[in-house]
Scaffold this motif. Sequence first.
Motif, short mmCIF file in Angstrom:
data_model
loop_
_atom_site.label_atom_id
_atom_site.label_comp_id
_atom_site.label_asym_id
_atom_site.label_seq_id
_atom_site.Cartn_x
_atom_site.Cartn_y
_atom_site.Cartn_z
N ALA A 1 -9.63 21.09 15.12
CA ALA A 1 -9.60 22.16 16.12
C ALA A 1 -9.19 21.61 17.48
N SER B 1 -5.47 20.95 17.36
CA SER B 1 -4.74 22.21 17.42
C SER B 1 -4.71 22.77 18.83
N SER C 1 -16.10 22.39 17.85
CA SER C 1 -15.12 23.24 17.17
C SER C 1 -14.99 24.58 17.86
N GLU C 2 -16.14 25.16 18.19
CA GLU C 2 -16.14 26.47 18.86
C GLU C 2 -15.39 26.42 20.19
N TYR D 1 -11.64 26.00 19.47
CA TYR D 1 -11.04 27.24 18.96
C TYR D 1 -10.82 28.25 20.08
N ASP E 1 -7.94 27.07 22.22
CA ASP E 1 -6.69 27.31 21.49
C ASP E 1 -6.30 28.78 21.58
N ARG E 2 -7.26 29.66 21.39
CA ARG E 2 -6.98 31.10 21.46
C ARG E 2 -6.50 31.51 22.85
#
Length: 100
Positions: free
Chosen positions: A42, A45, A84-85, A88, A91-92
């Motif tokens: 994550a 990414s 990870s949260e 993410y 990334d969003r």
Amino acid sequence: MVLVWVIGAVVLVAAGFGAVFLPWWRARDVERRTAWSAARAAIDSAGVSRDASRSRVDEAERLLAKAEAIAADRGGTAAARTASECAYRADRLWREAVDG
């Protein structure tokens, strides 16, 4: 004769403990490694999305920095899930900035 029974009981308790504890320990280790693998993916990414974004998104930068700091400190599965949260969400945010 009593010593044989005591040794037998100790061996039996040790075998029972090992039969329960070892699979639990291995499952916990696999869960931890899997969580950290997902966290690293994550973060990677989010880094790619950051590099692809033309605009600066301060909140996403903050979230990615937090995820990287958590990953640097290591920890258990809860720390990996938090990293990870954050990654993410970063990334969003960068993807939304690219999409317009």
